[in-house]
Design a protein around this motif. Structure first.
Motif, short mmCIF file in Angstrom:
data_model
loop_
_atom_site.label_atom_id
_atom_site.label_comp_id
_atom_site.label_asym_id
_atom_site.label_seq_id
_atom_site.Cartn_x
_atom_site.Cartn_y
_atom_site.Cartn_z
N GLY A 157 0.82 -1.22 0.00
CA GLY A 157 0.00 0.00 0.00
C GLY A 157 0.85 1.26 0.00
N ILE A 158 1.90 1.26 0.82
CA ILE A 158 2.79 2.42 0.85
C ILE A 158 3.52 2.56 -0.48
N ALA A 175 2.47 6.12 -1.91
CA ALA A 175 3.34 7.11 -1.27
C ALA A 175 3.63 8.24 -2.24
N PRO A 176 3.51 9.48 -1.79
CA PRO A 176 3.84 10.61 -2.67
C PRO A 176 5.36 10.78 -2.73
N LEU A 185 15.36 8.84 -3.54
CA LEU A 185 15.77 8.18 -2.30
C LEU A 185 14.59 7.69 -1.47
N ARG A 186 13.42 8.21 -1.73
CA ARG A 186 12.23 7.70 -1.03
C ARG A 186 11.92 6.27 -1.43
N THR A 187 12.37 5.86 -2.59
CA THR A 187 12.14 4.48 -3.02
C THR A 187 12.94 3.50 -2.17
N VAL A 188 14.02 3.97 -1.55
CA VAL A 188 14.80 3.10 -0.65
C VAL A 188 13.93 2.68 0.54
N TRP A 189 13.15 3.62 1.04
CA TRP A 189 12.24 3.29 2.15
C TRP A 189 11.20 2.27 1.71
N LEU A 190 10.70 2.43 0.50
CA LEU A 190 9.72 1.47 0.00
C LEU A 190 10.32 0.07 -0.09
N SER A 196 15.64 12.74 -16.96
CA SER A 196 16.29 12.92 -18.27
C SER A 196 15.27 13.22 -19.37
N GLY A 197 14.03 13.40 -19.01
CA GLY A 197 13.01 13.80 -19.97
C GLY A 197 12.13 12.68 -20.50
N LEU A 198 12.41 11.44 -20.17
CA LEU A 198 11.61 10.31 -20.64
C LEU A 198 10.48 10.06 -19.64
N MET A 199 9.26 10.12 -20.11
CA MET A 199 8.12 9.92 -19.22
C MET A 199 7.57 8.51 -19.38
N LEU A 200 7.63 7.73 -18.32
CA LEU A 200 7.07 6.37 -18.28
C LEU A 200 5.72 6.43 -17.60
N PRO A 201 4.85 5.45 -17.85
CA PRO A 201 3.55 5.46 -17.17
C PRO A 201 3.73 5.30 -15.67
N ALA A 202 3.20 6.25 -14.94
CA ALA A 202 3.31 6.23 -13.48
C ALA A 202 2.29 7.19 -12.89
N PRO A 203 1.95 6.99 -11.62
CA PRO A 203 1.05 7.95 -10.97
C PRO A 203 1.69 9.34 -10.90
N GLU A 204 0.88 10.35 -10.93
CA GLU A 204 1.37 11.72 -10.92
C GLU A 204 2.14 12.06 -9.65
N TYR A 205 1.75 11.47 -8.53
CA TYR A 205 2.40 11.80 -7.25
C TYR A 205 3.79 11.18 -7.11
N TRP A 206 4.21 10.36 -8.05
CA TRP A 206 5.59 9.86 -8.05
C TRP A 206 6.55 10.88 -8.64
#
Length: 145
Positions: free
Chosen positions: A50-51, A55-56, A62-67, A122-132
């Protein structure tokens, strides 16, 4: 003064000293501790996933390290149940692999979130939630964007 172990032996004439649910004769935990670790791991796995999904991150890699850390804990805690189940001669509960799978899924989401943030820098947009992604920079006052 008497030793508490001696006092317990006298209370039980057959010499069997009852142990709490979280211990066995080796004091490392029996079936009760195995069940505790399994269900606690499941709770951690659900929470970690869930986090990881909600998680925003706001573009901070570095927040991904916590995940990933939460996902690792969600895998480690149920793994501690496995030897306790085996020592008791009981089949490992279905909760253990489910909890470990949720933890692994949380780690995979953390890895993908890191890739999304690194690619966005680097300018490449992958599909992801906006809050990431990092928040959009506010425009200068008086200049339409």
């Amino acid at each position: 003064m008497t030793d508490p172990a001696e006092r317990d032996d006298r209370d039980h004439p057959d010499g069997h000293v009852p142990t709490p649910w979280w211990q066995d004769q080796t004091d490392v935990g029996g079936i009760g501790m195995a069940r505790f670790f399994a269900w606690a791991g499941l709770l951690l796995g659900v929470g970690a996933l869930g986090i990881a999904l909600f998680a925003p991150l706001e573009g901070q890699a570095l927040r991904t390290v916590w995940l990933a850390g939460f996902g690792t804990a969600a895998m480690w805690v149920p793994w501690m149940a496995v030897p306790r189940y085996r020592r008791e001669g009981v089949r490992v509960s279905w909760v253990v692999p489910v909890a470990m799978g949720l933890g692994a899924l949380a780690i995979l989401v953390a890895i993908y979130a890191f890739v999304v943030i690194a690619a966005a820098s680097s300018g490449l947009m992958l599909p992801a939630p906006e809050y990431w992604l990092p928040p959009a920079a506010p425009g200068a006052p008086g200049i339409p964007t």
